[in-house]
Design a protein around this motif. Sequence first.
Motif, PDB file in Angstrom:
ATOM      1  N   PRO A 461       6.909  74.902 111.504  1.00  0.00           N
ATOM      2  CA  PRO A 461       7.458  76.263 111.460  1.00  0.00           C
ATOM      3  C   PRO A 461       8.662  76.331 110.524  1.00  0.00           C
ATOM      4  N   GLN A 462       8.869  77.503 109.951  1.00  0.00           N
ATOM      5  CA  GLN A 462      10.020  77.707 109.069  1.00  0.00           C
ATOM      6  C   GLN A 462      11.306  77.395 109.832  1.00  0.00           C
ATOM      7  N   PRO A 463      12.116  76.459 109.325  1.00  0.00           N
ATOM      8  CA  PRO A 463      13.318  76.068 110.077  1.00  0.00           C
ATOM      9  C   PRO A 463      14.458  77.062 109.902  1.00  0.00           C
ATOM     10  N   LEU A 464      15.331  77.085 110.871  1.00  0.00           N
ATOM     11  CA  LEU A 464      16.588  77.816 110.744  1.00  0.00           C
ATOM     12  C   LEU A 464      17.577  76.972 109.949  1.00  0.00           C
ATOM     13  N   GLU A 465      18.574  77.628 109.409  1.00  0.00           N
ATOM     14  CA  GLU A 465      19.633  76.905 108.715  1.00  0.00           C
ATOM     15  C   GLU A 465      20.407  76.052 109.726  1.00  0.00           C
ATOM     16  N   PRO A 466      20.891  74.878 109.317  1.00  0.00           N
ATOM     17  CA  PRO A 466      21.625  74.003 110.244  1.00  0.00           C
ATOM     18  C   PRO A 466      22.806  74.681 110.925  1.00  0.00           C
ATOM     19  N   GLU A 467      23.531  75.526 110.188  1.00  0.00           N
ATOM     20  CA  GLU A 467      24.684  76.188 110.797  1.00  0.00           C
ATOM     21  C   GLU A 467      24.247  77.207 111.859  1.00  0.00           C
TER      22      GLU A 467
END
Length: 489
Positions: A461-467
Motif C-alpha cells: 500500500p502507498q506509505p504515509l510520510e515518516p513524519e
Amino acid sequence: MAIEGIKSYYSANKAKYTTITEEECEVIIEATLEIMETAEQIIGEKRTLEILEKAGCPVNGKKVTIPRALVLKAIETAPSSFTLYNRNGEPAMEIGGTNSYFGLGPTNPYFCDFESEERRTSVSDDTKKCMIVADALPNIDFVMSLSGSNDGPANNAEVMEMKMMLQNTTKPIIGWGNSPEGIAEIIEMCGAVAGSVEAFKEKPFVGIYVGDPVTPLTHPKDSLEKLLYCCENNIPAIYLSDSQLGTLTPVTLAGSVVVGLAEVLTGLVISQLVNEGCIYVGGVINLSVDMKPVNVCYGSPEFCLGNGACYDVLHYLNLPIWGTANITDSKFVDEQAAIEGSMTSLTSCLNGAHLIHDAGFIEGAMSAALEQIVMNNEIISYARRVREGMVINEETLALDLIRSVGAGGTFITEMHTLKNFRKVWESTLFDHTIYDPAIKPTRMYQRMKDRVASILATHKPQPLEPETIEKIEKIYQSSLERISKGKKK
C-alpha cells in the motif's frame, strides 16, 4: 414505440428490482411516523433529552415521542448526498442516488487464522493484513477494521485500529468509537494525515459508526454521546438499527421495518436538531431468528427482504443509506458463505444501497477471514455486472455483421468481436476451463488462499510520510496515557 400486430404485456410483467412499491413505501412511512408520535422511546442521554424537549417533543422522564413535523423537517434539512474522499484527498465515493459501494465490516472478537485456519482471538496485526488485502482488491471500495485489537486496551481499540487502517490503505475508512474522546483522537489522526483537522473536514476520508439503538425504541447514552459529538463537529455519522424478528421486533417483516425506521429517523431528528445540515447515514438490519437455538440469522431471505424494504423507504425519503451484505452465518469460508454472500450482495446492489458493509464477516459477525474478503470481492464484481444490464443500440445489435457472417459462420475472427469481447465479465477466481487429465484441478477455496498469499507477499500500500506516521503514533500513545490514567481528553 409500439409494434404493429404485437400486444405488449411488458408493463404488466415488468420485473425491475425493488422490494416494495412506492405505495407500500408510503404505507410504511405513515406507520413509522405514527409510531414515533404515539409510542414512547427511551432517550438515555440527558442533553439529548433537553434538545428534544426544547424542540417540542413531549417528555416523560427519559421517554419521548417525536412529532411528525420534526421528522419531516429533519428529512428536508439532512443532506441527500455527500462525497467521501480517499486518503490523498481525491473524490472516491459519491454517496447518493443509487450509487452502491462495498466495504469491510467492523471489529470482530475472533479471526480465522490464515496459516492454521483455526479460530482464535483477533489482534491488531489482523487489521493490518485485512487492510493490505482490501487495498489490493478493486471491488472493496471502503474499509472498516474487520478485526478487533484484543492485544491492547479494549477501551481504546478503535484508536489502535484507526492507526492500522490509516497506515495500510488509501481507501475511505469507516471507523467507530468507544467514546467521544476516542473519536476526537481519531479525528486528530486524520488531521495529521490531511495536514490539519480543518483540511480533513473539508475533504473527509473517514466517517464514524457511532453505535446502535437498543431495539426496541431505546437510544443508549454512549451511542447518543458519540452521535452528538460527530454532528457538532461535522463528521459523517452512521447510526444503525438491529431488528430481530420475533424477539426485539414483531416477527412480521413490515412491523420489524417500522421499528427499525422509527429508531433511525429518531437519530436523524437528533442530528438535525444538533447541527442542521450535518451528514447522517441511517440503516436497518433485519435479522430473522432461528427459534430452535434462538439465534439470529444473517443469511436468510428475510434479511434480504427486510433490508431491501428499508433501502426502498430511504430512497423514497432521499436519505443516505447504510447497507449490509456479504456476511455469512457459516463458521467457515465455504459453500454456505458463498450462497449467503451472493444473495445479500446482489440484492443490496440491485436495491441501490449506498455504503454496504460487512465483507469479510463469517460466523454471524463474530469472526472474519481474509479468504472471505477475496471471495466477496468476486461476488461484488459479479453483482455489479448484473446491475449494469445490457446496452441495446446499433453497435450491439450488430445486424449487418449477422447478415455478413451468415448461417453456419463464426464470429470469433470478426473485428467486432475483437473490439467488444473484453466488455464481457471475466472472473479472477472461477474455473471455466475444460477438464484436462494432465492438469490437477484446484478447489475454489485453494484459489482464494493463493490469492490472499499473493497479495500479502507482493502488494505494498502507498506509505504515509515518516513524519505523519510519527504524529499518528504520538496521538496513539497519548490515547494510551488517557486510558491508563482514567481521564477524559
